[in-house]
Structure formats: C-alpha cells, structure tokens
Design a protein around this motif. Structure first.
Motif, PDB file in Angstrom:
ATOM      1  N   PRO A 163     -36.004  35.191  27.411  1.00 45.26           N
ATOM      2  CA  PRO A 163     -37.072  34.891  26.450  1.00 45.26           C
ATOM      3  C   PRO A 163     -37.832  36.126  25.974  1.00 45.26           C
ATOM      4  CG  PRO A 163     -37.079  33.268  28.200  1.00 45.26           C
ATOM      5  CD  PRO A 163     -36.105  34.333  28.609  1.00 45.26           C
ATOM      6  N   ALA A 164     -37.881  37.177  26.779  1.00 48.78           N
ATOM      7  CA  ALA A 164     -38.587  38.393  26.392  1.00 48.78           C
ATOM      8  C   ALA A 164     -37.710  39.368  25.619  1.00 48.78           C
ATOM      9  CB  ALA A 164     -39.143  39.090  27.634  1.00 48.78           C
ATOM     10  N   LEU A 165     -36.434  39.031  25.424  1.00 43.38           N
ATOM     11  CA  LEU A 165     -35.520  39.937  24.735  1.00 43.38           C
ATOM     12  C   LEU A 165     -35.832  39.933  23.238  1.00 43.38           C
ATOM     13  CD1 LEU A 165     -32.963  41.708  25.340  1.00 43.38           C
ATOM     14  CD2 LEU A 165     -31.603  39.730  24.564  1.00 43.38           C
ATOM     15  N   PRO A 166     -36.230  41.067  22.663  1.00 43.13           N
ATOM     16  CA  PRO A 166     -36.630  41.085  21.247  1.00 43.13           C
ATOM     17  C   PRO A 166     -35.461  40.794  20.306  1.00 43.13           C
ATOM     18  CG  PRO A 166     -37.375  43.067  22.407  1.00 43.13           C
ATOM     19  CD  PRO A 166     -36.397  42.371  23.301  1.00 43.13           C
ATOM     20  N   PHE A 167     -35.808  40.356  19.114  1.00 42.61           N
ATOM     21  CA  PHE A 167     -34.796  40.090  18.092  1.00 42.61           C
ATOM     22  C   PHE A 167     -33.910  41.307  17.869  1.00 42.61           C
ATOM     23  CE2 PHE A 167     -33.472  40.458  13.653  1.00 42.61           C
ATOM     24  CZ  PHE A 167     -32.758  39.281  13.483  1.00 42.61           C
ATOM     25  N   VAL A 168     -34.505  42.497  17.782  1.00 40.81           N
ATOM     26  CA  VAL A 168     -33.706  43.687  17.478  1.00 40.81           C
ATOM     27  C   VAL A 168     -32.726  43.987  18.599  1.00 40.81           C
ATOM     28  CG1 VAL A 168     -35.329  45.408  18.430  1.00 40.81           C
ATOM     29  CG2 VAL A 168     -33.823  46.027  16.518  1.00 40.81           C
ATOM     30  N   SER A 169     -33.083  43.695  19.850  1.00 37.74           N
ATOM     31  CA  SER A 169     -32.148  43.895  20.960  1.00 37.74           C
ATOM     32  C   SER A 169     -31.021  42.868  20.904  1.00 37.74           C
ATOM     33  CB  SER A 169     -32.888  43.801  22.295  1.00 37.74           C
ATOM     34  OG  SER A 169     -33.845  44.840  22.420  1.00 37.74           O
ATOM     35  N   ARG A 170     -31.324  41.678  20.471  1.00 33.29           N
ATOM     36  CA  ARG A 170     -30.282  40.658  20.280  1.00 33.29           C
ATOM     37  C   ARG A 170     -29.333  41.089  19.165  1.00 33.29           C
ATOM     38  NH1 ARG A 170     -33.135  34.963  21.810  1.00 33.29           N
ATOM     39  NH2 ARG A 170     -34.712  35.820  23.217  1.00 33.29           N
ATOM     40  N   LEU A 171     -29.891  41.709  18.145  1.00 34.18           N
ATOM     41  CA  LEU A 171     -29.088  42.218  17.039  1.00 34.18           C
ATOM     42  C   LEU A 171     -28.085  43.259  17.541  1.00 34.18           C
ATOM     43  CD1 LEU A 171     -29.077  42.044  13.831  1.00 34.18           C
ATOM     44  CD2 LEU A 171     -30.500  44.083  13.892  1.00 34.18           C
ATOM     45  N   VAL A 172     -28.548  44.165  18.394  1.00 32.62           N
ATOM     46  CA  VAL A 172     -27.674  45.184  18.969  1.00 32.62           C
ATOM     47  C   VAL A 172     -26.571  44.527  19.798  1.00 32.62           C
ATOM     48  CG1 VAL A 172     -27.557  47.168  20.529  1.00 32.62           C
ATOM     49  CG2 VAL A 172     -29.516  46.915  18.990  1.00 32.62           C
ATOM     50  N   ALA A 173     -26.933  43.570  20.633  1.00 35.44           N
ATOM     51  CA  ALA A 173     -25.951  42.900  21.484  1.00 35.44           C
ATOM     52  C   ALA A 173     -24.919  42.148  20.655  1.00 35.44           C
ATOM     53  CB  ALA A 173     -26.663  41.943  22.436  1.00 35.44           C
ATOM     54  N   ASP A 174     -25.376  41.436  19.637  1.00 32.78           N
ATOM     55  CA  ASP A 174     -24.465  40.654  18.815  1.00 32.78           C
ATOM     56  C   ASP A 174     -23.491  41.530  18.037  1.00 32.78           C
ATOM     57  OD1 ASP A 174     -25.585  38.228  19.605  1.00 32.78           O
ATOM     58  OD2 ASP A 174     -27.066  38.256  17.985  1.00 32.78           O
ATOM     59  N   SER A 175     -23.863  42.787  17.790  1.00 31.47           N
ATOM     60  CA  SER A 175     -22.980  43.670  17.035  1.00 31.47           C
ATOM     61  C   SER A 175     -21.680  43.936  17.777  1.00 31.47           C
ATOM     62  CB  SER A 175     -23.691  44.996  16.726  1.00 31.47           C
ATOM     63  OG  SER A 175     -23.814  45.806  17.886  1.00 31.47           O
ATOM     64  N   ARG A 176     -21.678  43.705  19.087  1.00 30.01           N
ATOM     65  CA  ARG A 176     -20.455  43.843  19.875  1.00 30.01           C
ATOM     66  C   ARG A 176     -20.155  42.551  20.634  1.00 30.01           C
ATOM     67  NH1 ARG A 176     -20.612  47.441  16.916  1.00 30.01           N
ATOM     68  NH2 ARG A 176     -20.235  49.660  17.273  1.00 30.01           N
ATOM     69  N   GLU A 177     -20.564  41.423  20.056  1.00 27.64           N
ATOM     70  CA  GLU A 177     -20.320  40.108  20.646  1.00 27.64           C
ATOM     71  C   GLU A 177     -20.842  40.003  22.074  1.00 27.64           C
ATOM     72  OE1 GLU A 177     -19.519  37.575  19.024  1.00 27.64           O
ATOM     73  OE2 GLU A 177     -18.845  38.478  17.154  1.00 27.64           O
ATOM     74  N   VAL A 178     -21.908  40.695  22.386  1.00 30.51           N
ATOM     75  CA  VAL A 178     -22.661  40.635  23.639  1.00 30.51           C
ATOM     76  C   VAL A 178     -21.870  41.187  24.828  1.00 30.51           C
ATOM     77  CG1 VAL A 178     -23.999  39.205  25.236  1.00 30.51           C
ATOM     78  CG2 VAL A 178     -24.007  38.665  22.797  1.00 30.51           C
ATOM     79  N   ALA A 179     -20.626  40.764  24.971  1.00 30.60           N
ATOM     80  CA  ALA A 179     -19.844  41.156  26.146  1.00 30.60           C
ATOM     81  C   ALA A 179     -19.668  42.672  26.241  1.00 30.60           C
ATOM     82  CB  ALA A 179     -18.483  40.473  26.121  1.00 30.60           C
ATOM     83  N   LEU A 180     -19.705  43.356  25.095  1.00 23.70           N
ATOM     84  CA  LEU A 180     -19.542  44.813  25.080  1.00 23.70           C
ATOM     85  C   LEU A 180     -20.874  45.513  24.853  1.00 23.70           C
ATOM     86  CD1 LEU A 180     -16.260  45.021  22.981  1.00 23.70           C
ATOM     87  CD2 LEU A 180     -16.492  45.306  25.445  1.00 23.70           C
ATOM     88  N   HIS A 181     -21.947  44.847  25.236  1.00 29.95           N
ATOM     89  CA  HIS A 181     -23.284  45.369  24.972  1.00 29.95           C
ATOM     90  C   HIS A 181     -23.489  46.761  25.550  1.00 29.95           C
ATOM     91  CE1 HIS A 181     -27.591  45.915  26.098  1.00 29.95           C
ATOM     92  NE2 HIS A 181     -27.749  45.558  24.842  1.00 29.95           N
ATOM     93  N   ASN A 182     -22.872  47.043  26.693  1.00 35.54           N
ATOM     94  CA  ASN A 182     -23.111  48.332  27.339  1.00 35.54           C
ATOM     95  C   ASN A 182     -22.511  49.501  26.571  1.00 35.54           C
ATOM     96  OD1 ASN A 182     -20.519  47.251  28.110  1.00 35.54           O
ATOM     97  ND2 ASN A 182     -20.344  48.927  29.589  1.00 35.54           N
ATOM     98  N   ILE A 183     -21.619  49.224  25.615  1.00 33.20           N
ATOM     99  CA  ILE A 183     -21.061  50.307  24.813  1.00 33.20           C
ATOM    100  C   ILE A 183     -21.293  50.058  23.322  1.00 33.20           C
ATOM    101  CG2 ILE A 183     -19.359  51.204  26.431  1.00 33.20           C
ATOM    102  CD1 ILE A 183     -17.283  49.388  25.167  1.00 33.20           C
ATOM    103  N   THR A 184     -22.439  49.485  22.996  1.00 31.15           N
ATOM    104  CA  THR A 184     -22.815  49.323  21.593  1.00 31.15           C
ATOM    105  C   THR A 184     -23.391  50.631  21.071  1.00 31.15           C
ATOM    106  OG1 THR A 184     -24.971  48.508  22.287  1.00 31.15           O
ATOM    107  CG2 THR A 184     -23.307  46.866  21.763  1.00 31.15           C
ATOM    108  N   GLY A 185     -23.673  50.631  19.799  1.00 34.99           N
ATOM    109  CA  GLY A 185     -24.362  51.765  19.190  1.00 34.99           C
ATOM    110  C   GLY A 185     -23.491  52.552  18.242  1.00 34.99           C
ATOM    111  N   LEU A 186     -24.119  53.082  17.202  1.00 40.85           N
ATOM    112  CA  LEU A 186     -23.438  53.919  16.224  1.00 40.85           C
ATOM    113  C   LEU A 186     -23.032  55.240  16.867  1.00 40.85           C
ATOM    114  CD1 LEU A 186     -22.650  54.333  13.198  1.00 40.85           C
ATOM    115  CD2 LEU A 186     -24.908  55.390  12.905  1.00 40.85           C
TER     116      LEU A 186
END
Length: 523
Positions: free
Chosen positions: A361-384
């Motif tokens: 519940p405390a996870l901000p929208f922008v952090s969800r945006l980052v996670a979704d950019s790699r379908e969440v499962a690859l969140h640890n290696i997201t980023g441009l």
C-alpha cells in the motif's frame, strides 16, 4: 459529410505511409519526405561531450585496473576520490568543443545544483561506462536532479526546492507512453470499459492503444479548433466535468497540429479540475515543448494531477537515441487514488507487487511504473541503460546552460522561415497562436478556397476523394505527406513535418501541393 470531412478516418496510417513512401521512391523525382516526424538536424556538442567523457572513462578504467595492468583488454571502474580533479586536468589541455562543454557541464552541476564534484563526476564516468546496473533503478541520483531542473524549465513551472517531481528515465517517449497506459490499468485507475478523454487530432498511438483488447477504453474525443490561432474553443474542455472520465490524454504542443494550449485555456482547465474534478488524471506529452517560446505546461498548473511524458528526440535530433522520461509530482493524485481503493483492489496490488516490498500500500505510483516496465518479475534489473542516462543528462544541460537559449531561438527562427516557405505557394497564412511550428497541418479545403473560391471547393468536394491527394503528391512529385485523418483529424488536412526538410525543399513541397490542387479543381 461537410466539405472538410469532419470526423472521417482513412485506412491504416502506417500502411498508407508505407504505400505513399513507396510511390514517391518510384516516381522518378527526388523524394521530399515530409511525412515522418524526424528532424534533419542533430545537436553535436553534447554528443561530442558524451564521447569525450567516454574516452576519459575508458582511460581511467585501464589506469586503475584491479585485475591486471599487463592486458589492456581488462579494467575496472575508477574510484570516486580525486576523479573530478583528474577529469579537469585532462580537459584543461583539450580545446575541442566537446571537452569545453564537458568542463562547463560539470561546473554547472556544482554551481547550480550543489553537487559534490567527485560524486557527480563518478556517476557520469560509471554511467557512461555502463559499469553497473542502474542504481537507483528508476533513475540515477544526479541525473534526476539535472532532469528535474530541465523539466521545471521546459514545463514553465515555478522554481522551487528539488524533489517536487519524481522522474523515471525511459527508452524514449514511446516507451514512456506504453508504461503509463499499462500501469494505470494494472493499478485499476482505469479499467476496461472506463471512459477516457483524448485531445484530437493526436499522435496515432494515443488513438490506437485504448482500443486494443488489453485496454478496451471508451474514448471521448475533445476536438481542437480547426486552423485557428487557439487550440481549444471556449467550451471544449467543459466535457471533463463528467465524472465518468477517468483520464485526459493530450499532446501539448500538439501533433499533427503543433499549437500549444493558450494560457486562458490552461487556467480554465486548472479551475475545472481543482473545483470539480480533483480526481482527474491528465497524461500530458510534451515532446514539442522546447519549440514554443515561454511554453507553460499543464504540469505547471496542476502538478498533482499530471503524469508528464517527455522525449529528447525532436529538439536534439535524437530519434535514434530513444531517450525520454515520465515525471509525476511528489504528491501525485495517483497515489491518493490508489490509497483509497477497496480491499479487492488492494489485494490485487499485493499479489502483483508483493515480490518488491512487504508494504505494497505504501508503494508509490512511480515505483509501480518502474516495476511494470519489466513485468514486475524483473524489477531488480529495471532501468534505462546508464550510458543513455548520461547522454540524456548532457542534452538537458545543453538546454539549461547559457548557450541553450540562443540555440533554441535559432531553431524557432528557422522553423518559422520553413513554415512561410511551405505556405507561400498556397496563398494561406499560418494559423498563428502558440505554435511550435514543428509540423504544418495544411487545410487543403482552405487552400482551394483561397486560390479558386468557395464555389470551386464545394464542387471539388462533390467529386474528389481527399484521401487520394497524398498518393497523387507522391506519384507525380515525389512528395510524402501524412493525411490528417490518420490522426483523427479532417480528411482535407495533410501534415508536413517542417523539421524534416530544408527551406528550399519545403517551398518545393508547397508548389507540388498547389499543382495537385489546381489540377483537381480544373479537372
């Protein structure tokens, strides 16, 4: 149907573009491609600085190798201590423009943003090397500070302390757009069948994405005033009072017409949202903002409600770099809407984002945006990619540093001259207003009326299909334009990219359009 063909559509825009381009290549004439939105310039100095930084970084890596000094193939990223001094010493004896720019850029970060020299240079060096995963994965720390300063300037927002906006570096504006659509849906801020408003005419994907099976939104079009010196008529934005509209998507300045929303309409939108629709999400694409002198964005008026998408491809001639970002206010209304969701939606979010944090519940929208950019499962290696973030930073600094204002003014002057050259043979004037003049949306019905009279236009509308005109221009003159109907515009409109062709080439395009129009009228 009216003579101007209001609300009409054509065959698939990209299919038509390909067919028109092929006809132009087969015409035997030199191809004048005013169809794609790619500028015919490239900004060189911040690119030279990027490569000069890379040269320094590679040298520093080899000099500090912890593996072996015998084999130059190997190296390790240098430590931060003393790195700024080493860079300054190397650049002091290099008179090349890229080196001089790099000196000024490093100093600007220290003077204007208070960066500690070694930490700032170390981020640039490690970033240009791509020597580690992006950390933070959303955007590098110094990079975000520079891009926030750039955002505030480009958006016409009021100066203020850093941290008012959170940015996510993306693979261009197209990726930013796709990520925003996905995260709004995944977090049930817009659900299948929900109503959204789109300012039309607009860049084609904004029309096509909502209709995909994955989304299935109910679209309300807010049509721009046609060929006027303002973007929206007085009552157009009043439709946003409808509480069924969950989000408003707008490209500002526009595409295919490149007018910016004038101050009076921005104030109207601000008052409407604050008074009647504080829950409204506004997704604003600002790819053309730098081409309007004194531009003020919707973000500047409604920082809590706006999700801003930006691209560096146009101003810096960087369509191949794929550099952009998403920006949201630190207290975005999206977080407020998520916090107010019921138990069912909160549980769905916990299932989706539970691998990232125990406090979803405390996870901000922008952090969800980052996670979704790699379908969440690859969140640890997201980023441009970090080299891309460094190039984007140098572009932003080219805008922010003193020389940037003069360079933007020169581009605006050039685009205005190109616009006049295009319209000269057509006997019509630019619509005026806050026009980026990156594109010209030509009203062919207005051209016929200006050159041959209203009766001629009425007669032509009875017997001619305006959808044939782009193909006639390509086949007979080697000219490529885009039909306005492909953007949700009018059938008698065509879009020409002023940034893509020289002044003389655009004069030739104008003459070709006039020749086709004259031939259609005289039969």
């Amino acid at each position: 149907m009216s003579a101007r063909g209001e609300g009409a559509t054509t065959r698939n825009t990209y299919e038509l573009q390909g067919a028109v381009a092929a006809a132009a290549r087969a015409s035997g004439h030199p191809v004048l491609d005013g169809g794609r939105g790619q500028p015919n310039w490239t900004v060189t100095t911040p690119r030279a600085a990027f490569f000069r930084l890379g040269e320094f970084a590679v040298g520093a890596t080899g000099a500090t190798s912890a593996i072996t000094t015998a084999d130059p193939y190997w190296g390790t990223a240098p430590a931060a201590d003393g790195l700024a001094t080493r860079l300054a010493a190397e650049l002091a004896v290099d008179p090349a423009p890229g080196a001089r720019f790099l000196v000024d850029a490093v100093q600007w970060g220290q003077d204007e943003l208070g960066f500690e020299a070694d930490a700032w240079v170390a981020e640039l060096v490690r970033g240009v090397l791509g020597a580690g995963y992006p950390a933070p994965n959303r955007i590098l720390r110094h990079v975000e500070r520079v891009l926030e300063a750039y955002l505030v300037d480009v958006a016409g927002a009021e100066p203020g302390p850093p941290g008012r906006f959170r940015l996510f570096a993306t693979e261009g504006g197209a990726a930013a757009m796709a990520y925003v659509f996905r995260t709004l849906q995944e977090n049930r801020l817009i659900r299948r069948g929900d109503r959204i408003a789109i300012a039309t005419p607009i860049f084609t994907p904004y029309l096509e994405i909502p209709l995909l099976e994955d989304f299935g939104f109910d679209v309300v079009e807010l049509r721009s005033a046609h060929n006027a010196d303002h973007r929206f008529d007085e009552h157009t934005l009043e439709a946003l009072r409808d509480p069924r509209i969950k989000a408003f998507f707008v490209v500002n300045p526009g595409n295919p017409d490149s007018r910016a929303i004038r101050p009076a309409r921005l104030a109207q939108l601000r008052d409407l949202v604050l008074r009647d629709r504080p829950d409204l999400i506004v997704v604003a694409d600002t790819a053309y903002a730098t081409f309007v002198d004194g531009f003020r964005s919707i973000l500047a008026e409604l920082p809590r409600n706006v999700i801003l998408v930006h691209s560096f491809s146009k101003n810096f001639g960087a369509t191949g770099n794929r550099l952009g970002f998403v920006a949201v206010g630190d207290d975005t209304v999206a977080d407020e809407l998520i916090a107010a969701q019921d138990d069912v939606d909160q549980e769905a979010a916990r299932r989706r984002y539970g691998s990232i944090t125990s406090d979803v519940p405390a996870l901000p929208f922008v952090s969800r945006l980052v996670a979704d950019s790699r379908e969440v499962a690859l969140h640890n290696i997201t980023g441009l990619a970090t080299p891309d973030q460094v190039q984007m930073t140098l572009f932003a600094l080219a805008h922010l540093m003193p020389e940037g204002q003069a360079q933007r003014a020169a581009i605006r002057t050039e685009l205005a001259a190109r616009h006049r050259a295009l319209l000269g043979p057509l006997e019509v004037e630019p619509p005026g207003g806050n026009d980026a003049q990156y594109y010209a949306l030509i009203d062919l019905a207005g051209v016929v009326t200006a050159c041959h009279g209203a009766d001629a236009m009425t007669a032509l509308a009875e017997r001619a299909d305006p959808g044939d005109i782009p193909m006639l221009l390509a086949r007979d003159h080697g000219v490529v334009v885009m039909p306005g109907a492909g953007f949700g515009g009018l059938t008698w409109d065509v879009r020409v990219c002023l940034a893509a062709l020289t002044l003389d080439e655009l004069a030739a395009v104008g003459s070709a359009i006039r020749a086709v129009v004259d031939r259609l009228v005289t039969g």
